[in-house]
Design an enzyme around this catalytic site. Structure first.
Site, PDB file in Angstrom:
ATOM      1  N   TYR A 121     -18.255  15.586 -14.421  1.00  0.00           N
ATOM      2  CA  TYR A 121     -18.536  14.153 -14.369  1.00  0.00           C
ATOM      3  C   TYR A 121     -19.503  13.866 -13.207  1.00  0.00           C
ATOM      4  O   TYR A 121     -19.332  14.399 -12.100  1.00  0.00           O
ATOM      5  CB  TYR A 121     -17.219  13.377 -14.192  1.00  0.00           C
ATOM      6  CG  TYR A 121     -17.440  11.896 -14.131  1.00  0.00           C
ATOM      7  CD1 TYR A 121     -17.772  11.190 -15.282  1.00  0.00           C
ATOM      8  CD2 TYR A 121     -17.362  11.206 -12.928  1.00  0.00           C
ATOM      9  CE1 TYR A 121     -18.018   9.824 -15.231  1.00  0.00           C
ATOM     10  CE2 TYR A 121     -17.590   9.840 -12.874  1.00  0.00           C
ATOM     11  CZ  TYR A 121     -17.925   9.157 -14.028  1.00  0.00           C
ATOM     12  OH  TYR A 121     -18.172   7.814 -13.980  1.00  0.00           O
TER      13      TYR A 121
ATOM     14  N   LYS B 253     -10.503   4.768 -19.135  1.00  0.00           N
ATOM     15  CA  LYS B 253     -10.927   5.166 -20.469  1.00  0.00           C
ATOM     16  C   LYS B 253      -9.762   5.009 -21.445  1.00  0.00           C
ATOM     17  O   LYS B 253      -9.210   3.933 -21.547  1.00  0.00           O
ATOM     18  CB  LYS B 253     -11.492   6.588 -20.399  1.00  0.00           C
ATOM     19  CG  LYS B 253     -12.441   6.829 -19.210  1.00  0.00           C
ATOM     20  CD  LYS B 253     -13.736   6.024 -19.287  1.00  0.00           C
ATOM     21  CE  LYS B 253     -14.519   6.017 -17.977  1.00  0.00           C
ATOM     22  NZ  LYS B 253     -14.838   7.326 -17.405  1.00  0.00           N
TER      23      LYS B 253
ATOM     24  N   ARG C 285       0.846  -1.212   0.000  1.00  0.00           N
ATOM     25  CA  ARG C 285       0.000   0.000   0.000  1.00  0.00           C
ATOM     26  C   ARG C 285       0.874   1.253   0.000  1.00  0.00           C
ATOM     27  O   ARG C 285       0.517   2.273  -0.564  1.00  0.00           O
ATOM     28  CB  ARG C 285      -0.968  -0.008   1.205  1.00  0.00           C
ATOM     29  CG  ARG C 285      -1.863   1.234   1.271  1.00  0.00           C
ATOM     30  CD  ARG C 285      -3.122   1.030   2.123  1.00  0.00           C
ATOM     31  NE  ARG C 285      -2.831   0.460   3.424  1.00  0.00           N
ATOM     32  CZ  ARG C 285      -2.312   1.126   4.469  1.00  0.00           C
ATOM     33  NH1 ARG C 285      -2.051   2.407   4.355  1.00  0.00           N
ATOM     34  NH2 ARG C 285      -2.059   0.526   5.618  1.00  0.00           N
TER      35      ARG C 285
ATOM     36  N   ASP D 158      -9.557  17.514 -14.959  1.00  0.00           N
ATOM     37  CA  ASP D 158      -9.829  16.115 -15.307  1.00  0.00           C
ATOM     38  C   ASP D 158      -9.556  16.014 -16.806  1.00  0.00           C
ATOM     39  O   ASP D 158     -10.319  16.543 -17.615  1.00  0.00           O
ATOM     40  CB  ASP D 158     -11.285  15.796 -14.948  1.00  0.00           C
ATOM     41  CG  ASP D 158     -11.677  14.354 -15.250  1.00  0.00           C
ATOM     42  OD1 ASP D 158     -11.080  13.752 -16.155  1.00  0.00           O
ATOM     43  OD2 ASP D 158     -12.615  13.848 -14.589  1.00  0.00           O
TER      44      ASP D 158
END
Ligand SMILES: *Cc1c(COP(=O)(O)O)cnc(C)c1O
Length: 386
Positions: free
Chosen positions: A98, A195, A46, A170
């Site tokens: 978004y 995407k 992590r 973004d």
């Protein structure tokens, strides 16, 4: 080094110790330490993992940034950035944002006392007027979803600098292949790597890139303590997908341009939104700040009946939520991304019942055009019958 070369050689794509032609999957949660007395680069996955670091170095290289962090989703990346702000802070965001980001600020950030104002992204005066004494950042998405409105990045950065604010973008729709916001002075770039960056509709992931060391440390801390790290297998898949980003974007954008021109000239189509069309209101700005109109467009048919006829007749694109895959993807905002927005509000935003969004894949342009033409012909026939 130019972008397509960078995608293959601009970061540790090859394993330095063995020469393996792709970065291995370091499928481990922990690392055996040489001595409990000393620290070492990797201790717990992590906190850091070599596979993930290779991806982070890769996206940093192509976005033109020094620091990057990989997250379990685009929303996880956006959350990590926006949860860096504190109670009493105020943010200005573009209104065509978004849907997940909209929900995050309205349903989560608000509970923690972080205030927001939404502005019409194309109205520069509105950005400036929304700034308050406690404003900390301007947040934008350009081109916007699903209407592909273009915001002038340089102008928003100039406003932010005058008021000593951060800018966050973004950049999912454009990818660094077509638009490099860090070079335009933006502080933090976010991607849904789900995407175009991954490009194969098989991974959900997010990325944050910056050149500011202090911001980078803050985002890295969020990654570590909020814990939304990207798993190593997904990191590996994205690195594999990313190598062809340039080729995929080139093919998809070439088709998107031709498809937009076809749609714009077709009698069954009311309007086309694509920033690569000269008739698009943001065309000049897009030309200045990006190298292409991109691979996503939207267009409006007469009504819902026309949409259903057209979508049923279309053979190649899959009907789905999401974008940026090798396959063309047709989305219907009314029942998909904007399903939970009340009709009146939706219409006010320009998301009508006739609106469809197309994410253009890498299929042969001729096949896509032929498919769209035959589906549009059915719409026209039906309309004349009525
Ligand atoms: C998909 C998308 C997101 C969210 O990304 P996930 O990977 O689905 O969490 C954020 N911004 C834009 C512009 C998107 O298209």
């Amino acid at each position: 080094m130019k972008d397509n070369t960078k995608l293959i050689h601009g970061y540790p794509v090859f394993d330095e110790t063995t020469g393996a032609s792709s970065i291995p999957l370091y499928q481990c949660s922990t690392f055996s330490q040489a001595s409990i007395k000393d620290s070492q680069p990797y201790t717990y996955s992590r906190f850091g993992n070599p596979t993930r670091h290779a991806l982070e170095a890769g996206i940093a290289a192509i976005e033109g940034g020094q620091f990057a962090t990989a997250f379990a989703s685009g929303m996880s990346a956006i959350s990590a950035v926006l949860l860096s702000f504190s109670q009493g802070d105020h943010l200005v965001l573009c209104k065509s944002i978004y849907g997940g980001t909209f929900q995050l600020v309205n349903e989560v950030l608000n509970r923690f006392g972080i205030e927001v104002t939404f502005v019409d992204e194309t109205d520069l005066a509105a950005w400036e007027e929304a700034i308050q004494p406690n404003t900390k950042a301007l947040y934008l998405e350009t081109p916007s979803n699903p209407l592909l409105q273009v915001t002038d990045i340089n102008d928003v950065v100039a406003i932010a600098r005058r008021h000593d604010l951060l800018t966050i973008i973004d950049n999912t729709f454009m990818t660094p292949q077509f638009q490099k916001p860090l070079e335009l002075g933006v502080d933090l770039v976010i991607h849904s790597a789900t995407k175009f960056i991954n490009g194969h509709s098989d991974v959900v992931a997010g990325l944050v890139i910056t050149n500011d060391e202090v911001l980078a440390q803050q985002v890295a801390l969020q990654q570590k303590v909020l814990g939304g790290i990207l798993g190593v297998e997904d990191c590996w898949l994205i690195m594999r997908g990313m190598k062809t980003l340039g080729l995929r974007m080139e093919q998809s954008a070439k088709s998107a341009q031709q498809i937009s021109e076809l749609l714009a000239a077709h009698p069954a189509v009311k309007t086309v939104h694509y920033p690569g069309l000269k008739s698009h209101p943001g065309y000049q700005i897009q030309q200045r700040q990006a190298t292409s109109g991109g691979a996503v467009l939207s267009f409006e048919l007469a009504d819902q009946a026309a949409v259903f006829t057209f979508a049923e007749a279309l053979k190649i694109p899959i009907a789905a939520v999401s974008l940026g895959g090798v396959e063309s993807i047709l989305s219907y905002p009314v029942t998909m991304s904007h399903a939970c927005v009340p009709k009146a509000e939706r219409e006010k935003q320009g998301v009508t019942e006739g609106l469809l969004r197309l994410s253009v894949g890498i299929e042969d342009t001729e096949d896509l055009i032929a498919d769209l033409k035959q589906a549009l012909a059915k719409v026209s026939v039906k309309q004349t019958v009525h």
